[in-house]
Scaffold this active site. Sequence first.
Site, PDB file in Angstrom:
ATOM      1  N   ASP A 123       0.812  -1.206   0.000  1.00  0.00           N
ATOM      2  CA  ASP A 123       0.000   0.000   0.000  1.00  0.00           C
ATOM      3  C   ASP A 123       0.851   1.265   0.000  1.00  0.00           C
ATOM      4  O   ASP A 123       1.437   1.626   1.018  1.00  0.00           O
ATOM      5  CB  ASP A 123      -0.895  -0.040   1.246  1.00  0.00           C
ATOM      6  CG  ASP A 123      -1.789   1.174   1.380  1.00  0.00           C
ATOM      7  OD1 ASP A 123      -2.024   1.849   0.356  1.00  0.00           O
ATOM      8  OD2 ASP A 123      -2.259   1.438   2.500  1.00  0.00           O
ATOM      9  N   ASP A 135      -1.964   5.723  -4.985  1.00  0.00           N
ATOM     10  CA  ASP A 135      -2.372   4.850  -3.888  1.00  0.00           C
ATOM     11  C   ASP A 135      -2.683   3.444  -4.387  1.00  0.00           C
ATOM     12  O   ASP A 135      -3.773   3.165  -4.878  1.00  0.00           O
ATOM     13  CB  ASP A 135      -3.600   5.442  -3.187  1.00  0.00           C
ATOM     14  CG  ASP A 135      -3.987   4.677  -1.936  1.00  0.00           C
ATOM     15  OD1 ASP A 135      -3.262   3.737  -1.566  1.00  0.00           O
ATOM     16  OD2 ASP A 135      -5.021   5.015  -1.335  1.00  0.00           O
TER      17      ASP A 135
END
Length: 315
Positions: free
Chosen positions: A24, A208
């Site tokens: 992430d 992201d």
Amino acid sequence: MTRKGYYGEISIGTPAQKFNVIFDTGSSDVWVVSNKCQSDICDSHRKFDHHQSNSYNSEKDEDDDEDTLSVDYGTGSVQGHLGKDKVSLADGQIVIQEQVIADAYTLSRDFIGSPFHGIFGLGLAGLSSSQHDPPFLSMIEQNLVEQPVFSIYSQHNAGEIDFGGIDKDRFEGEISYVDNIDSSYWMMAIDSMEFEDQSFQDRKAIIDSGSTLIIMNKNDASLYHQSIPGAMSNGDGTWSFPCKNVNTLGPLTIKSGDTTLTIPADKLFLTPMSATSKNCLSGISDQEMETENSWILGDVFLKNFYTVCDTMKEE
């Protein structure tokens, strides 16, 4: 929104305990579910038992109490105990020594039934909730990578991350670099974004890998979907529109400095809402943002480009 995206396997401790984690770029901490979590949220997850690792060391604060981690992912959150242990990835080709990790004893219900057991944060140091080095910075400091870069290649239901290098077989042409403008997120300035009759100026966008969609503030998402015939809000931040209308749409064009990025219309939506539905889920959603002119570029964006995060090119 909770973290959603591509996940892969890491190992923690000695002997190794294996976990699937989200890689992430929108967070900077490493955590996995703890064996101390007894709620139904944790029932379907593998659990880390630090007592079974002879390379584990607890983190202590000044009062000699266990240090803790609390991370808020918007609608999802976790709390856990901090410690240090060996973390292995890439089939053991990369072994990080004494990486700060958290074994999470409390998870919000957003994580129930998720196919992953934790998160491996690839954001920058300023985003670390534990106030310790993120794992990629640890890789650099421990000389585990050839270059201070990692590169993301994602496709439908598949992908890879190259730690320490760039795989030139994964893209054509030359890489165009834009400045990173933040000390926490991998964030770029967007001079303009054009879609149909809408034009958005002077936005900031976070790269992201832990989000599925492109996320805008509510006003921008509403204006964007006004350009799509039949588009409607689903009431939960997502939007849908008649699948047949995709063929009538032009591309989304993003300009940042000298770089122009184009996403064709047929890459800007997901599969139909159900097996019998004629409506498709839009690749653009909305949520309240910390700053009104910020967006989040999730996998709908990433799967169209080979993305390189280079710590040497931070501003």
